[in-house]
Design an enzyme around this catalytic site. Structure first.
Site, PDB file in Angstrom:
ATOM      1  N   ARG A 158       3.826  14.834 -28.186  1.00 18.20           N
ATOM      2  CA  ARG A 158       5.112  15.332 -28.662  1.00 18.20           C
ATOM      3  C   ARG A 158       5.776  16.105 -27.517  1.00 18.20           C
ATOM      4  O   ARG A 158       5.103  16.470 -26.550  1.00 18.20           O
ATOM      5  CB  ARG A 158       4.876  16.257 -29.852  1.00 18.20           C
ATOM      6  CG  ARG A 158       4.425  15.495 -31.085  1.00 18.20           C
ATOM      7  CD  ARG A 158       4.524  16.419 -32.250  1.00 18.20           C
ATOM      8  NE  ARG A 158       4.063  15.817 -33.482  1.00 18.20           N
ATOM      9  CZ  ARG A 158       3.541  16.521 -34.474  1.00 18.20           C
ATOM     10  NH1 ARG A 158       3.386  17.831 -34.355  1.00 18.20           N
ATOM     11  NH2 ARG A 158       3.178  15.931 -35.582  1.00 18.20           N
TER      12      ARG A 158
ATOM     13  N   GLY B 249       3.948  23.894 -36.514  1.00 22.93           N
ATOM     14  CA  GLY B 249       3.767  22.493 -36.855  1.00 22.93           C
ATOM     15  C   GLY B 249       4.079  21.560 -35.700  1.00 22.93           C
ATOM     16  O   GLY B 249       3.912  20.354 -35.790  1.00 22.93           O
TER      17      GLY B 249
ATOM     18  N   GLY C  46       2.584  21.339 -32.864  1.00 25.41           N
ATOM     19  CA  GLY C  46       1.388  20.806 -32.207  1.00 25.41           C
ATOM     20  C   GLY C  46       0.948  21.622 -31.006  1.00 25.41           C
ATOM     21  O   GLY C  46       0.640  21.085 -29.946  1.00 25.41           O
ATOM     22  N   LYS C  47       0.886  22.928 -31.173  1.00 23.05           N
ATOM     23  CA  LYS C  47       0.487  23.794 -30.064  1.00 23.05           C
ATOM     24  C   LYS C  47      -1.010  23.683 -29.774  1.00 23.05           C
ATOM     25  O   LYS C  47      -1.422  23.701 -28.619  1.00 23.05           O
ATOM     26  CB  LYS C  47       0.841  25.267 -30.378  1.00 23.05           C
ATOM     27  CG  LYS C  47       2.333  25.545 -30.350  1.00 23.05           C
ATOM     28  CD  LYS C  47       2.650  26.999 -30.560  1.00 23.05           C
ATOM     29  CE  LYS C  47       2.564  27.432 -32.002  1.00 23.05           C
ATOM     30  NZ  LYS C  47       3.571  26.824 -32.881  1.00 23.05           N
ATOM     31  N   SER C  48      -1.820  23.573 -30.826  1.00 23.07           N
ATOM     32  CA  SER C  48      -3.278  23.629 -30.626  1.00 23.07           C
ATOM     33  C   SER C  48      -3.778  22.578 -29.637  1.00 23.07           C
ATOM     34  O   SER C  48      -4.657  22.844 -28.828  1.00 23.07           O
ATOM     35  CB  SER C  48      -4.019  23.441 -31.946  1.00 23.07           C
ATOM     36  OG  SER C  48      -3.267  23.916 -33.018  1.00 23.07           O
TER      37      SER C  48
ATOM     38  N   CYS D 266      27.742  25.666 -39.904  1.00 23.21           N
ATOM     39  CA  CYS D 266      26.539  24.864 -40.077  1.00 23.21           C
ATOM     40  C   CYS D 266      25.317  25.791 -40.102  1.00 23.21           C
ATOM     41  O   CYS D 266      25.147  26.630 -39.229  1.00 23.21           O
ATOM     42  CB  CYS D 266      26.430  23.876 -38.915  1.00 23.21           C
ATOM     43  SG  CYS D 266      24.852  23.028 -38.851  1.00 23.21           S
TER      44      CYS D 266
ATOM     45  N   CYS E 153      23.164  18.350 -36.774  1.00 21.91           N
ATOM     46  CA  CYS E 153      22.779  18.620 -38.155  1.00 21.91           C
ATOM     47  C   CYS E 153      22.752  17.327 -38.960  1.00 21.91           C
ATOM     48  O   CYS E 153      21.907  17.141 -39.825  1.00 21.91           O
ATOM     49  CB  CYS E 153      23.746  19.611 -38.778  1.00 21.91           C
ATOM     50  SG  CYS E 153      23.287  20.073 -40.444  1.00 21.91           S
TER      51      CYS E 153
ATOM     52  N   CYS F 286      22.868  20.090 -44.057  1.00 17.16           N
ATOM     53  CA  CYS F 286      22.937  21.446 -44.593  1.00 17.16           C
ATOM     54  C   CYS F 286      24.065  21.495 -45.602  1.00 17.16           C
ATOM     55  O   CYS F 286      24.899  20.578 -45.633  1.00 17.16           O
ATOM     56  CB  CYS F 286      23.113  22.486 -43.488  1.00 17.16           C
ATOM     57  SG  CYS F 286      24.794  22.735 -42.922  1.00 17.16           S
TER      58      CYS F 286
ATOM     59  N   CYS G  23      27.593  21.292 -43.900  1.00 13.64           N
ATOM     60  CA  CYS G  23      27.981  20.050 -43.215  1.00 13.64           C
ATOM     61  C   CYS G  23      28.066  18.874 -44.178  1.00 13.64           C
ATOM     62  O   CYS G  23      28.723  17.888 -43.885  1.00 13.64           O
ATOM     63  CB  CYS G  23      26.993  19.712 -42.107  1.00 13.64           C
ATOM     64  SG  CYS G  23      27.018  20.876 -40.753  1.00 13.64           S
TER      65      CYS G  23
HETATM   66  P1  ADP Z   1       1.217  24.592 -34.469  1.00 13.66           P
HETATM   67  O1  ADP Z   1       0.018  25.371 -34.014  1.00 13.66           O
HETATM   68  O2  ADP Z   1       2.230  24.395 -33.395  1.00 13.66           O
HETATM   69  O3  ADP Z   1       1.830  25.140 -35.718  1.00 13.66           O
HETATM   70  P2  ADP Z   1      -0.701  22.516 -34.903  1.00 13.66           P
HETATM   71  O4  ADP Z   1      -1.322  22.532 -33.570  1.00 13.66           O
HETATM   72  O5  ADP Z   1      -1.461  23.163 -36.011  1.00 13.66           O
HETATM   73  O6  ADP Z   1       0.753  23.111 -34.854  1.00 13.66           O
HETATM   74  O7  ADP Z   1      -0.370  21.005 -35.259  1.00 13.66           O
HETATM   75  C1  ADP Z   1       0.324  20.663 -36.429  1.00 13.66           C
HETATM   76  C2  ADP Z   1       0.032  19.224 -36.822  1.00 13.66           C
HETATM   77  O8  ADP Z   1       0.580  18.310 -35.870  1.00 13.66           O
HETATM   78  C3  ADP Z   1      -1.448  18.916 -36.876  1.00 13.66           C
HETATM   79  O9  ADP Z   1      -1.708  18.216 -38.076  1.00 13.66           O
HETATM   80  C4  ADP Z   1      -1.680  18.038 -35.669  1.00 13.66           C
HETATM   81  O10 ADP Z   1      -2.733  17.121 -35.871  1.00 13.66           O
HETATM   82  C5  ADP Z   1      -0.364  17.321 -35.520  1.00 13.66           C
HETATM   83  N1  ADP Z   1      -0.118  16.876 -34.125  1.00 13.66           N
HETATM   84  C6  ADP Z   1      -0.228  17.605 -33.010  1.00 13.66           C
HETATM   85  N2  ADP Z   1       0.094  16.899 -31.919  1.00 13.66           N
HETATM   86  C7  ADP Z   1       0.409  15.664 -32.361  1.00 13.66           C
HETATM   87  C8  ADP Z   1       0.846  14.438 -31.713  1.00 13.66           C
HETATM   88  N3  ADP Z   1       1.001  14.374 -30.397  1.00 13.66           N
HETATM   89  N4  ADP Z   1       1.083  13.379 -32.492  1.00 13.66           N
HETATM   90  C9  ADP Z   1       0.932  13.449 -33.844  1.00 13.66           C
HETATM   91  N5  ADP Z   1       0.527  14.534 -34.508  1.00 13.66           N
HETATM   92  C10 ADP Z   1       0.274  15.637 -33.782  1.00 13.66           C
HETATM   93 ZN    ZN Z   2      24.886  21.720 -40.754  1.00 15.78          ZN
HETATM   94 MG    MG Z   3      -0.944  27.103 -34.570  1.00 13.68          MG
END
Ligand code: ADP
Ligand code: ZN
Ligand code: MG
Length: 594
Positions: free
Chosen positions: A83, A106, A108-110, A442, A460, A464, A467
């Site tokens: 991502r 959400g 995908g930081k981890s 917006c 947007c 929303c 909009c």
């Molecule tokens: P954050 O810590 O940023 O809130 P998470 O690391 O918990 O987010 O990841 C959120 C969701 O996104 C998880 O279910 C993870 O498996 C999914 N995810 C992370 N990277 C990717 C990717 N490159 N493609 C698809 N899903 C991904």
């Molecule tokens: Zn809007």
């Molecule tokens: Mg996290």
């Protein structure tokens, strides 16, 4: 007291009020200046780090680890593509640079520390604020056959001993060690092992999750995070990767300072969540509100899963009870419930037995349900930041979802009396009131400006309330109303009386006229709803202000003149926008437009 002295006292009182107002004005100016300074500092840091954060450079294919990174993504994590910002973050941290990764929840930081952890020799230390968050990740990693362990107060002696051995054993294949910040602060033995691992070249990187907890400017400061300042002096050449969804410049500069990584790479992913539909609704009286919620659950969101956020535990329990009586399948979730019960409720929601959880903000971190189709705020959040996080739990799977916020003036004071003692409590709260009261822009654009991003209505895509409909907005002057309210405040304060917002509104409609001898005020000819909107607007524009008083049982918010009051003396006009569409008054088919 003699009449003469009484007169003098009154004079002094007036002067004291004026001094208070001047102080408030100066304080506002001070905080504006501080903010401006921080922004300048942030921009200069950003220029410094532009080179290092150069996106193109960090997503090049010529890194020696390119192939293994791609392979690990597919074979270990079973994911197809990266991502935005993930690959850059991974390349930066594998190049041993310090970095802050700012990405919405959400996003995908981890993965940005989990994947490099596997590639490097030794292990990555992950500091995380909550045991439940660590547990979730470890279960997931172990499923992928990745050797990850955690150390917490729940770990047995044997487990801890084994972990310590693995940390200093080059052959152990240990890849990730999770701990809470308290462990860094309080456990000398853990720190000793870490030092030893470092000396053996087995500590490959330090990842700090929810890194905004370092600073009081974030939304959930954790004092133990300040101990993390020890990392750089202790392990100067070990890359630090901080991760957060909080993007304000103040938080970023503060965090860099504390972790001693000034000038580190800053990576920021966009905060726009294109699949979320944002809408603000005027909250009707309790019964009507319940009718509306029942109808939402049974019609619009039928067979869909969601969250309903409330402010207090009491509201949470009440709403659950009322909705259940109306045949809705909901559970309540808040901090007063024992952990096993909370897990049970969470699971019932995950497997669909509950359509929705009615929750306080205790229900949050670690929710990873992809198909949350709606997040309803029964009352406003403490800040835009909180609102963004809470509503952001909807639509993780990328499908269209709705974020509905119910606004009502009286809810403001439930929150303001809770937050006013902290430095940023009131300004943050007022930012979300502004968001609610806005009747033309917006919603996305409003949220974006809070994250130092600029999105246009085109981004947007009609997702929303503003909009998606053609609005007929009108700019109106509310100066005369403000003057009337000041008159009421003057008269009542001369009678040694303080007014809450509700009392002020009652007085405006003439309830106390006789008692107070308020004579030259015309009661409004429009609805109470609109009157509340005007009072709210005057609050956020600093023409009215809250005045907090402690009683043995609670804190009360009274209303006084705000720091901008003197502008009225200079013939200044106060304006606000209203839209016809938003003002179909309840119980009336006829549209009244000021
Ligand atoms: P954050 O810590 O940023 O809130 P998470 O690391 O918990 O987010 O990841 C959120 C969701 O996104 C998880 O279910 C993870 O498996 C999914 N995810 C992370 N990277 C990717 C990717 N490159 N493609 C698809 N899903 C991904
Ligand atoms: Zn809007
Ligand atoms: Mg996290």
């Amino acid at each position: 007291m003699e009449a003469k002295d009484e007169e003098k006292c009154k004079q002094i009182d007036i002067e004291l009020i004026e001094i208070d107002l001047e102080i408030a004005q100066l304080q506002k100016r001070k905080s504006d200046l501080i903010k401006h300074k921080e922004q300048l500092k942030y921009l200069s840091y950003q220029r410094q780090t532009d080179l290092i954060s150069d996106k193109k450079k960090w997503t090049h294919k010529d890194f020696p680890w390119y192939n293994i990174v791609q392979e690990t993504l597919k074979n270990k994590f079973k994911l197809e593509t990266f991502r935005p910002q993930q690959l850059a973050a991974i390349n930066i941290t594998l190049s041993k640079h310090d970095a802050l990764l700012i990405m919405p929840t959400g996003g995908g930081k981890s993965l940005c520390y989990q994947l490099p952890a596997i590639i490097d020799k030794g292990f990555t230390l992950v500091v995380s604020p909550m045991v439940s968050l660590m547990e979730d990740q470890i279960i997931q990693l172990n499923k992928f056959k990745i050797n990850a362990k955690m150390i917490s107060s729940y770990s047995t002696k044997e487990e801890t001993k084994l972990l310590y051995q693995m940390m200093i054993d080059g052959k152990s294949m240990l890849k990730l060690v999770y701990c809470t910040p308290e462990r860094i602060a309080k456990s000398k033995i853990f720190m000793t092992k870490l030092q030893k691992a470092y000396n053996l070249n087995l500590l490959s990187r330090i990842a700090i999750d929810e890194v905004h907890c370092c600073t009081t400017w974030g939304h959930d400061f954790r004092p133990d995070y300040t101990h993390l300042t020890i990392f750089k002096p202790m392990f100067p050449d070990i890359p630090v990767l901080g991760l957060t969804a909080t993007a304000s410049s103040k938080v970023i500069t503060d965090t860099q300072k504390l972790l001693q990584i000034q000038g580190c790479a800053l990576l920021k992913a966009t905060f726009n969540r294109p699949n979320l539909f944002y809408e603000v609704k005027w909250k009707p009286d309790n019964k009507e509100c319940l009718d509306e919620f029942e109808s939402l659950l049974k019609n619009k969101f039928k067979n869909q899963s969601g969250i309903i956020y409330t402010t207090s535990i009491k509201d949470c329990e009440n709403l659950k009870k009322e909705l259940r009586e109306r045949g809705c399948k909901v559970g309540a979730y808040h901090a007063q419930l024992e952990a096993p019960l909370r897990t049970k409720i969470h699971n019932k929601w995950l497997n669909g037995e509950y359509q929705a959880v009615v929750a306080t903000i205790a229900f949050g971190l670690g929710i990873d349900k992809p198909d949350v189709r709606f997040v309803i705020h029964h009352a406003l959040s403490k800040s835009i930041e909180n609102f963004y996080q809470e509503s952001g739990r909807a639509g993780r799977d990328g499908k269209k979802s709705t974020c509905l916020l119910y606004y009502k003036l009286s809810d403001v004071f439930k929150l303001s009396t809770m937050v006013f003692t902290t430095q940023t409590g009131l300004p943050n709260l007022y930012s979300i009131i502004k968001y609610c009261l806005n009747s033309k822009d917006c919603r996305r654009k409003l949220i974006a400006s809070h994250f130092d991003e600029s999105w246009e209505s085109i981004d947007c895509n009609k997702m929303c309330d503003h909009c998606s409909t053609e609005l007929t907005t009108k700019r109106i002057s509310i100066t005369e109303y403000c003057k009337d309210l000041y008159e009421i405040l003057n008269v009542t304060s001369n009678n040694d009386m303080k007014l809450t917002a509700q009392m002020l509104l009652d007085s405006w409609y003439g309830k106390y006229n006789k008692k107070m001898k308020i004579t030259n005020i015309k009661p409004p000819t429009f609805s109470r709803m609109r009157a509340e909107m005007i009072v709210g607007e005057l609050l956020v524009q600093n023409y009215l202000a809250e005045d907090f008083h402690f009683t043995p049982y609670s804190t009360i918010s009274y209303i006084k003149r705000g720091s901008n009051h003197s502008k009225l003396l200079q013939d200044h006009q106060i304006h606000m926008y209203i839209s016809k569409e938003k003002f179909i008054e309840p119980n009336s088919k006829k549209i009244k437009f000021l």
